[in-house]
Design a protein around this motif. Structure first.
Motif, PDB file in Angstrom:
ATOM      1  N   ARG A   1       0.851  -1.193   0.000  1.00 14.25           N
ATOM      2  CA  ARG A   1       0.000   0.000   0.000  1.00 14.25           C
ATOM      3  C   ARG A   1       0.879   1.232   0.000  1.00 14.25           C
ATOM      4  O   ARG A   1       2.023   1.192   0.457  1.00 14.25           O
ATOM      5  N   ILE A   2       0.340   2.313  -0.525  1.00 14.47           N
ATOM      6  CA  ILE A   2       1.036   3.596  -0.552  1.00 14.47           C
ATOM      7  C   ILE A   2       0.307   4.512   0.422  1.00 14.47           C
ATOM      8  O   ILE A   2      -0.886   4.788   0.253  1.00 14.47           O
ATOM      9  N   ALA A   3       1.003   4.933   1.466  1.00 16.92           N
ATOM     10  CA  ALA A   3       0.419   5.779   2.499  1.00 16.92           C
ATOM     11  C   ALA A   3       0.758   7.236   2.228  1.00 16.92           C
ATOM     12  O   ALA A   3       1.897   7.561   1.898  1.00 16.92           O
ATOM     13  N   ILE A   4      -0.245   8.091   2.397  1.00 14.58           N
ATOM     14  CA  ILE A   4      -0.060   9.537   2.270  1.00 14.58           C
ATOM     15  C   ILE A   4      -0.493  10.147   3.596  1.00 14.58           C
ATOM     16  O   ILE A   4      -1.650  10.035   3.998  1.00 14.58           O
ATOM     17  N   THR A   5       0.486  10.761   4.287  1.00 12.17           N
ATOM     18  CA  THR A   5       0.227  11.297   5.613  1.00 12.17           C
ATOM     19  C   THR A   5       0.894  12.652   5.789  1.00 12.17           C
ATOM     20  O   THR A   5       1.883  12.951   5.128  1.00 12.17           O
ATOM     21  N   PRO A   6       0.380  13.466   6.701  1.00 15.54           N
ATOM     22  CA  PRO A   6       1.063  14.722   7.010  1.00 15.54           C
ATOM     23  C   PRO A   6       2.419  14.446   7.654  1.00 15.54           C
ATOM     24  O   PRO A   6       2.589  13.459   8.372  1.00 15.54           O
ATOM     25  N   ALA A   7       3.378  15.281   7.390  1.00 17.10           N
ATOM     26  CA  ALA A   7       4.716  15.140   7.973  1.00 17.10           C
ATOM     27  C   ALA A   7       4.646  15.222   9.493  1.00 17.10           C
ATOM     28  O   ALA A   7       3.889  16.024  10.046  1.00 17.10           O
ATOM     29  N   GLY A   8       5.418  14.393  10.147  1.00 13.56           N
ATOM     30  CA  GLY A   8       5.536  14.467  11.599  1.00 13.56           C
ATOM     31  C   GLY A   8       4.415  13.828  12.380  1.00 13.56           C
ATOM     32  O   GLY A   8       4.476  13.779  13.609  1.00 13.56           O
ATOM     33  N   GLU A   9       3.401  13.323  11.732  1.00 12.61           N
ATOM     34  CA  GLU A   9       2.291  12.688  12.463  1.00 12.61           C
ATOM     35  C   GLU A   9       2.693  11.253  12.801  1.00 12.61           C
ATOM     36  O   GLU A   9       3.252  10.548  11.983  1.00 12.61           O
ATOM     37  N   TYR A  10       2.414  10.845  14.021  1.00 13.45           N
ATOM     38  CA  TYR A  10       2.826   9.525  14.484  1.00 13.45           C
ATOM     39  C   TYR A  10       1.631   8.753  15.041  1.00 13.45           C
ATOM     40  O   TYR A  10       0.544   9.306  15.212  1.00 13.45           O
ATOM     41  N   HIS A  11       1.842   7.467  15.332  1.00 13.56           N
ATOM     42  CA  HIS A  11       0.789   6.631  15.904  1.00 13.56           C
ATOM     43  C   HIS A  11       0.548   7.047  17.350  1.00 13.56           C
ATOM     44  O   HIS A  11       1.483   7.144  18.141  1.00 13.56           O
ATOM     45  N   ARG A  12      -0.708   7.265  17.672  1.00 17.38           N
ATOM     46  CA  ARG A  12      -1.122   7.601  19.041  1.00 17.38           C
ATOM     47  C   ARG A  12      -1.971   6.432  19.544  1.00 17.38           C
ATOM     48  O   ARG A  12      -2.830   5.951  18.812  1.00 17.38           O
ATOM     49  N   HIS A  13      -1.726   6.005  20.776  1.00 16.53           N
ATOM     50  CA  HIS A  13      -2.370   4.803  21.279  1.00 16.53           C
ATOM     51  C   HIS A  13      -3.308   5.031  22.456  1.00 16.53           C
ATOM     52  O   HIS A  13      -4.035   4.127  22.836  1.00 16.53           O
ATOM     53  N   GLU A  14      -3.295   6.219  23.025  1.00 18.50           N
ATOM     54  CA  GLU A  14      -4.123   6.462  24.192  1.00 18.50           C
ATOM     55  C   GLU A  14      -4.986   7.694  23.986  1.00 18.50           C
ATOM     56  O   GLU A  14      -4.555   8.680  23.398  1.00 18.50           O
ATOM     57  N   ARG A  15      -6.214   7.580  24.472  1.00 15.30           N
ATOM     58  CA  ARG A  15      -7.176   8.678  24.421  1.00 15.30           C
ATOM     59  C   ARG A  15      -8.173   8.403  25.539  1.00 15.30           C
ATOM     60  O   ARG A  15      -8.472   7.231  25.810  1.00 15.30           O
ATOM     61  N   ALA A  16      -8.671   9.420  26.189  1.00 17.94           N
ATOM     62  CA  ALA A  16      -9.560   9.228  27.334  1.00 17.94           C
ATOM     63  C   ALA A  16     -10.738   8.317  27.007  1.00 17.94           C
ATOM     64  O   ALA A  16     -11.140   7.496  27.823  1.00 17.94           O
ATOM     65  N   ASP A  17     -11.290   8.426  25.803  1.00 14.22           N
ATOM     66  CA  ASP A  17     -12.446   7.617  25.415  1.00 14.22           C
ATOM     67  C   ASP A  17     -12.069   6.517  24.416  1.00 14.22           C
ATOM     68  O   ASP A  17     -12.867   6.123  23.584  1.00 14.22           O
ATOM     69  N   ALA A  18     -10.851   5.983  24.521  1.00 10.27           N
ATOM     70  CA  ALA A  18     -10.354   4.987  23.565  1.00 10.27           C
ATOM     71  C   ALA A  18     -11.215   3.727  23.571  1.00 10.27           C
ATOM     72  O   ALA A  18     -11.468   3.148  24.622  1.00 10.27           O
ATOM     73  N   PRO A  19     -11.665   3.298  22.393  1.00 10.95           N
ATOM     74  CA  PRO A  19     -12.394   2.035  22.318  1.00 10.95           C
ATOM     75  C   PRO A  19     -11.405   0.869  22.411  1.00 10.95           C
ATOM     76  O   PRO A  19     -10.222   1.030  22.111  1.00 10.95           O
ATOM     77  N   PRO A  20     -11.876  -0.307  22.828  1.00 10.32           N
ATOM     78  CA  PRO A  20     -10.964  -1.454  22.900  1.00 10.32           C
ATOM     79  C   PRO A  20     -10.526  -1.896  21.501  1.00 10.32           C
ATOM     80  O   PRO A  20     -11.273  -1.706  20.531  1.00 10.32           O
ATOM     81  N   ALA A  21      -9.355  -2.478  21.412  1.00 12.31           N
ATOM     82  CA  ALA A  21      -8.881  -3.008  20.132  1.00 12.31           C
ATOM     83  C   ALA A  21      -9.807  -4.138  19.688  1.00 12.31           C
ATOM     84  O   ALA A  21     -10.248  -4.943  20.517  1.00 12.31           O
TER      85      ALA A  21
END
Length: 136
Positions: free
Chosen positions: A110-130
């Motif tokens: 796959r070819i990913a197009i993303t903004p520069a400097g954006e990274y994976h975030r794993h925590e959020r107050a209302d995070a749904p379960p995986a």
């Protein structure tokens, strides 16, 4: 996953084919940056059958073009994974947890197009379960 740090495209080299990248990197997993600048990046990602990324989100939108294989995107708020194959595009809205899983017997590119400097975030107050693994 191997990852050359130098983008494949530049002012000196303005074109490259996916087949050349496949030859350079060999079997999956690998990732190759095509373009990286201060505004966006384009990355080619090759993963083996069954590979599953982590459950994460970004503050900005992302999109991908599928070059080979079949993948499933599980997106927060959707009851079923979205299946995509070669020639299709998929979009992940900002602040939406998602994960990507390679389906079938073949590697996926796959070819990913993303903004520069954006990274994976794993925590959020209302995070749904995986979610559980997608059904092959």
């Amino acid at each position: 996953m191997t990852d050359e740090r130098m983008p494949a495209l530049s002012a000196e080299r303005v074109s490259i084919g996916i087949e050349e990248l496949k030859s350079r990197h060999g079997p999956p997993p690998w990732a190759a940056p095509l373009v990286v600048n201060d505004r966006f990046q384009v990355m080619v990602i090759c993963q083996a059958p069954g590979h599953r990324n982590d459950w994460h989100y970004h503050l900005t939108e992302e999109c991908w073009s599928i070059y080979e294989g079949e993948l499933a995107w599980t997106l927060e708020g959707r009851s079923e994974p979205v299946r995509v194959t070669a020639g299709e595009w998929i979009f992940a809205p900002a602040n939406t947890f998602h994960l990507i899983e390679v389906l079938g017997e073949q590697p996926a590119i796959r070819i990913a197009i993303t903004p520069a400097g954006e990274y994976h975030r794993h925590e959020r107050a209302d995070a749904p379960p995986a979610p559980p693994a997608a059904q092959q």
